[in-house]
Design a protein around this motif. Structure first.
Motif, PDB file in Angstrom:
ATOM      1  N   ASP A  50       0.836  -1.201   0.000  1.00  6.73           N
ATOM      2  CA  ASP A  50       0.000   0.000   0.000  1.00  6.73           C
ATOM      3  C   ASP A  50       0.870   1.250   0.000  1.00  6.73           C
ATOM      4  O   ASP A  50       0.468   2.307  -0.464  1.00  6.73           O
ATOM      5  CB  ASP A  50      -0.932  -0.013   1.219  1.00  6.73           C
ATOM      6  CG  ASP A  50      -1.962   1.105   1.188  1.00  6.73           C
ATOM      7  OD1 ASP A  50      -2.400   1.487   0.089  1.00  6.73           O
ATOM      8  OD2 ASP A  50      -2.333   1.588   2.275  1.00  6.73           O
ATOM      9  N   HIS A  51       2.072   1.124   0.519  1.00  4.67           N
ATOM     10  CA  HIS A  51       2.997   2.260   0.591  1.00  4.67           C
ATOM     11  C   HIS A  51       3.753   2.465  -0.719  1.00  4.67           C
ATOM     12  O   HIS A  51       4.502   3.421  -0.853  1.00  4.67           O
ATOM     13  CB  HIS A  51       3.974   2.062   1.747  1.00  4.67           C
ATOM     14  CG  HIS A  51       3.274   1.835   3.051  1.00  4.67           C
ATOM     15  ND1 HIS A  51       2.603   2.832   3.723  1.00  4.67           N
ATOM     16  CD2 HIS A  51       3.101   0.717   3.789  1.00  4.67           C
ATOM     17  CE1 HIS A  51       2.060   2.339   4.822  1.00  4.67           C
ATOM     18  NE2 HIS A  51       2.347   1.059   4.888  1.00  4.67           N
ATOM     19  N   GLY A  52       3.583   1.551  -1.655  1.00  6.51           N
ATOM     20  CA  GLY A  52       4.245   1.637  -2.948  1.00  6.51           C
ATOM     21  C   GLY A  52       4.680   0.264  -3.405  1.00  6.51           C
ATOM     22  O   GLY A  52       4.818  -0.653  -2.595  1.00  6.51           O
ATOM     23  N   PRO A  53       4.867   0.114  -4.711  1.00  7.81           N
ATOM     24  CA  PRO A  53       5.276  -1.190  -5.246  1.00  7.81           C
ATOM     25  C   PRO A  53       6.575  -1.678  -4.598  1.00  7.81           C
ATOM     26  O   PRO A  53       7.448  -0.878  -4.253  1.00  7.81           O
ATOM     27  CB  PRO A  53       5.479  -0.921  -6.739  1.00  7.81           C
ATOM     28  CG  PRO A  53       4.667   0.296  -7.027  1.00  7.81           C
ATOM     29  CD  PRO A  53       4.710   1.115  -5.766  1.00  7.81           C
ATOM     30  N   ALA A  54       6.683  -2.994  -4.440  1.00  5.77           N
ATOM     31  CA  ALA A  54       7.873  -3.597  -3.840  1.00  5.77           C
ATOM     32  C   ALA A  54       8.078  -4.975  -4.441  1.00  5.77           C
ATOM     33  O   ALA A  54       7.118  -5.606  -4.896  1.00  5.77           O
ATOM     34  CB  ALA A  54       7.709  -3.697  -2.327  1.00  5.77           C
ATOM     35  N   ALA A  58      11.387  -8.021  -0.970  1.00  8.69           N
ATOM     36  CA  ALA A  58      11.281  -6.909  -0.021  1.00  8.69           C
ATOM     37  C   ALA A  58      10.052  -7.075   0.875  1.00  8.69           C
ATOM     38  O   ALA A  58      10.116  -6.814   2.080  1.00  8.69           O
ATOM     39  CB  ALA A  58      11.218  -5.578  -0.764  1.00  8.69           C
ATOM     40  N   VAL A  59       8.947  -7.524   0.295  1.00 12.67           N
ATOM     41  CA  VAL A  59       7.745  -7.767   1.087  1.00 12.67           C
ATOM     42  C   VAL A  59       8.026  -8.860   2.113  1.00 12.67           C
ATOM     43  O   VAL A  59       7.668  -8.732   3.289  1.00 12.67           O
ATOM     44  CB  VAL A  59       6.546  -8.144   0.183  1.00 12.67           C
ATOM     45  CG1 VAL A  59       5.349  -8.565   1.022  1.00 12.67           C
ATOM     46  CG2 VAL A  59       6.179  -6.992  -0.731  1.00 12.67           C
ATOM     47  N   ALA A  78      -2.504 -11.666  -7.617  1.00 11.15           N
ATOM     48  CA  ALA A  78      -2.484 -11.239  -9.020  1.00 11.15           C
ATOM     49  C   ALA A  78      -3.547 -11.982  -9.820  1.00 11.15           C
ATOM     50  O   ALA A  78      -4.264 -11.380 -10.634  1.00 11.15           O
ATOM     51  CB  ALA A  78      -1.096 -11.470  -9.627  1.00 11.15           C
ATOM     52  N   SER A  79      -3.683 -13.261  -9.560  1.00 18.50           N
ATOM     53  CA  SER A  79      -4.683 -14.070 -10.258  1.00 18.50           C
ATOM     54  C   SER A  79      -6.095 -13.562  -9.992  1.00 18.50           C
ATOM     55  O   SER A  79      -6.957 -13.608 -10.872  1.00 18.50           O
ATOM     56  CB  SER A  79      -4.551 -15.530  -9.810  1.00 18.50           C
ATOM     57  OG  SER A  79      -5.547 -16.324 -10.384  1.00 18.50           O
ATOM     58  N   ASP A  80      -6.312 -13.043  -8.777  1.00 15.34           N
ATOM     59  CA  ASP A  80      -7.630 -12.524  -8.401  1.00 15.34           C
ATOM     60  C   ASP A  80      -7.794 -11.031  -8.711  1.00 15.34           C
ATOM     61  O   ASP A  80      -8.828 -10.441  -8.388  1.00 15.34           O
ATOM     62  CB  ASP A  80      -7.895 -12.777  -6.916  1.00 15.34           C
ATOM     63  CG  ASP A  80      -8.103 -14.257  -6.611  1.00 15.34           C
ATOM     64  OD1 ASP A  80      -8.325 -15.047  -7.559  1.00 15.34           O
ATOM     65  OD2 ASP A  80      -8.040 -14.628  -5.425  1.00 15.34           O
ATOM     66  N   GLY A  81      -6.774 -10.410  -9.287  1.00 17.54           N
ATOM     67  CA  GLY A  81      -6.884  -9.017  -9.707  1.00 17.54           C
ATOM     68  C   GLY A  81      -6.628  -7.981  -8.631  1.00 17.54           C
ATOM     69  O   GLY A  81      -6.898  -6.794  -8.840  1.00 17.54           O
ATOM     70  N   PHE A  82      -6.093  -8.389  -7.466  1.00 21.07           N
ATOM     71  CA  PHE A  82      -5.832  -7.440  -6.384  1.00 21.07           C
ATOM     72  C   PHE A  82      -4.480  -6.743  -6.530  1.00 21.07           C
ATOM     73  O   PHE A  82      -4.267  -5.673  -5.978  1.00 21.07           O
ATOM     74  CB  PHE A  82      -5.907  -8.127  -5.021  1.00 21.07           C
ATOM     75  CG  PHE A  82      -7.288  -8.584  -4.658  1.00 21.07           C
ATOM     76  CD1 PHE A  82      -8.303  -7.672  -4.425  1.00 21.07           C
ATOM     77  CD2 PHE A  82      -7.586  -9.933  -4.533  1.00 21.07           C
ATOM     78  CE1 PHE A  82      -9.588  -8.075  -4.075  1.00 21.07           C
ATOM     79  CE2 PHE A  82      -8.855 -10.360  -4.184  1.00 21.07           C
ATOM     80  CZ  PHE A  82      -9.852  -9.436  -3.967  1.00 21.07           C
ATOM     81  N   VAL A  83      -3.543  -7.391  -7.222  1.00 19.12           N
ATOM     82  CA  VAL A  83      -2.229  -6.805  -7.473  1.00 19.12           C
ATOM     83  C   VAL A  83      -1.842  -7.084  -8.919  1.00 19.12           C
ATOM     84  O   VAL A  83      -2.442  -7.931  -9.593  1.00 19.12           O
ATOM     85  CB  VAL A  83      -1.122  -7.368  -6.534  1.00 19.12           C
ATOM     86  CG1 VAL A  83      -1.471  -7.147  -5.072  1.00 19.12           C
ATOM     87  CG2 VAL A  83      -0.839  -8.828  -6.820  1.00 19.12           C
ATOM     88  N   GLU A  84      -0.816  -6.376  -9.355  1.00 18.92           N
ATOM     89  CA  GLU A  84      -0.231  -6.659 -10.666  1.00 18.92           C
ATOM     90  C   GLU A  84       1.273  -6.552 -10.536  1.00 18.92           C
ATOM     91  O   GLU A  84       1.787  -5.870  -9.641  1.00 18.92           O
ATOM     92  CB  GLU A  84      -0.752  -5.692 -11.724  1.00 18.92           C
ATOM     93  CG  GLU A  84      -0.415  -4.234 -11.452  1.00 18.92           C
ATOM     94  CD  GLU A  84      -1.058  -3.288 -12.448  1.00 18.92           C
ATOM     95  OE1 GLU A  84      -1.561  -3.733 -13.482  1.00 18.92           O
ATOM     96  OE2 GLU A  84      -1.046  -2.077 -12.168  1.00 18.92           O
ATOM     97  N   TYR A  85       1.969  -7.256 -11.414  1.00 21.01           N
ATOM     98  CA  TYR A  85       3.425  -7.169 -11.450  1.00 21.01           C
ATOM     99  C   TYR A  85       3.802  -6.055 -12.415  1.00 21.01           C
ATOM    100  O   TYR A  85       3.277  -5.980 -13.522  1.00 21.01           O
ATOM    101  CB  TYR A  85       4.043  -8.503 -11.883  1.00 21.01           C
ATOM    102  CG  TYR A  85       3.915  -9.574 -10.819  1.00 21.01           C
ATOM    103  CD1 TYR A  85       4.775  -9.594  -9.723  1.00 21.01           C
ATOM    104  CD2 TYR A  85       2.931 -10.554 -10.895  1.00 21.01           C
ATOM    105  CE1 TYR A  85       4.655 -10.561  -8.728  1.00 21.01           C
ATOM    106  CE2 TYR A  85       2.812 -11.527  -9.916  1.00 21.01           C
ATOM    107  CZ  TYR A  85       3.671 -11.528  -8.843  1.00 21.01           C
ATOM    108  OH  TYR A  85       3.557 -12.481  -7.864  1.00 21.01           O
ATOM    109  N   VAL A  97       5.536  -5.816  -7.087  1.00 18.52           N
ATOM    110  CA  VAL A  97       4.120  -6.082  -6.890  1.00 18.52           C
ATOM    111  C   VAL A  97       3.463  -4.745  -6.566  1.00 18.52           C
ATOM    112  O   VAL A  97       3.942  -4.004  -5.708  1.00 18.52           O
ATOM    113  CB  VAL A  97       3.891  -7.076  -5.734  1.00 18.52           C
ATOM    114  CG1 VAL A  97       2.422  -7.428  -5.599  1.00 18.52           C
ATOM    115  CG2 VAL A  97       4.732  -8.328  -5.907  1.00 18.52           C
ATOM    116  N   SER A  98       2.375  -4.437  -7.259  1.00 19.97           N
ATOM    117  CA  SER A  98       1.702  -3.154  -7.091  1.00 19.97           C
ATOM    118  C   SER A  98       0.204  -3.378  -6.910  1.00 19.97           C
ATOM    119  O   SER A  98      -0.384  -4.259  -7.543  1.00 19.97           O
ATOM    120  CB  SER A  98       1.953  -2.287  -8.332  1.00 19.97           C
ATOM    121  OG  SER A  98       1.322  -1.045  -8.212  1.00 19.97           O
ATOM    122  N   LEU A  99      -0.414  -2.582  -6.058  1.00 19.83           N
ATOM    123  CA  LEU A  99      -1.863  -2.662  -5.843  1.00 19.83           C
ATOM    124  C   LEU A  99      -2.618  -2.248  -7.104  1.00 19.83           C
ATOM    125  O   LEU A  99      -2.236  -1.297  -7.781  1.00 19.83           O
ATOM    126  CB  LEU A  99      -2.290  -1.711  -4.728  1.00 19.83           C
ATOM    127  CG  LEU A  99      -2.199  -2.169  -3.294  1.00 19.83           C
ATOM    128  CD1 LEU A  99      -2.567  -1.020  -2.362  1.00 19.83           C
ATOM    129  CD2 LEU A  99      -3.069  -3.350  -3.026  1.00 19.83           C
TER     130      LEU A  99
END
Length: 156
Positions: A50-54, A58-59, A78-85, A97-99
């Motif tokens: 949430d603070h930025g892609p990582a 790092a996560v 990612a499969s469920d559409g909550f994040v994207e690479y 990984v980004s929201l």
């Protein structure tokens, strides 16, 4: 069986309480996050990015978990559409990984449920005892981090 000193017994009792608390927190987290289509593990990953892609690594470091388990969680998100690479400007192969908008909405929904839950439970504990518990657990964590770092240097 070795005899424990009083200090060892006290620290062991703290460890057992934290283990039990962790299990209960994961159960509660699963209940809080389920209406948003998440689990505790997924909620935690979303909270970190949430603070930025990582990167997944790092996560994992932030959460104190194995990279492989975070990778599985990130792939499921990612499969469920909550994040994207997304591309990582610092590394060609290690994507970040980004929201997504859906991930941000789900996270905000869980954060609202968490706020009400934390307020309800926090109201049932004396503020001074709660603050002392936080201080004690933090101090134990910091000392354990130092101990593990020193052991790591000894092994190197």
């Amino acid at each position: 069986m070795p005899t424990l000193t009083r200090r060892a017994e006290s620290f062991s009792a703290l460890v057992l309480e934290v283990f039990q608390l962790n299990g209960l927190l994961l159960q509660a987290g699963d209940r809080l996050s389920a209406p948003a289509g998440l689990t505790s593990a997924r909620w935690q990953v979303l909270g970190v990015i949430d603070h930025g892609p990582a990167t997944v690594a790092a996560v994992a470091r932030t959460m104190g978990l194995a990279r492989q388990s975070v990778q599985q969680t990130a792939d499921a998100l990612a499969s469920d559409g909550f994040v994207e690479y997304v591309e990582n400007p610092n590394h060609q192969r290690a994507k970040c990984v980004s929201l997504t908008a859906a991930g941000r909405r789900a996270l905000r929904k869980v954060e609202q449920a968490h706020a009400a839950w934390a307020d309800r439970l926090g109201a049932s504990l004396a503020p001074a005892r709660l603050a002392a518990a936080v201080d004690g657990v933090r101090e134990a964590r910091l000392r354990l981090e130092k101990d593990l770092a020193e052991e790591g240097r000894d092994e190197a």
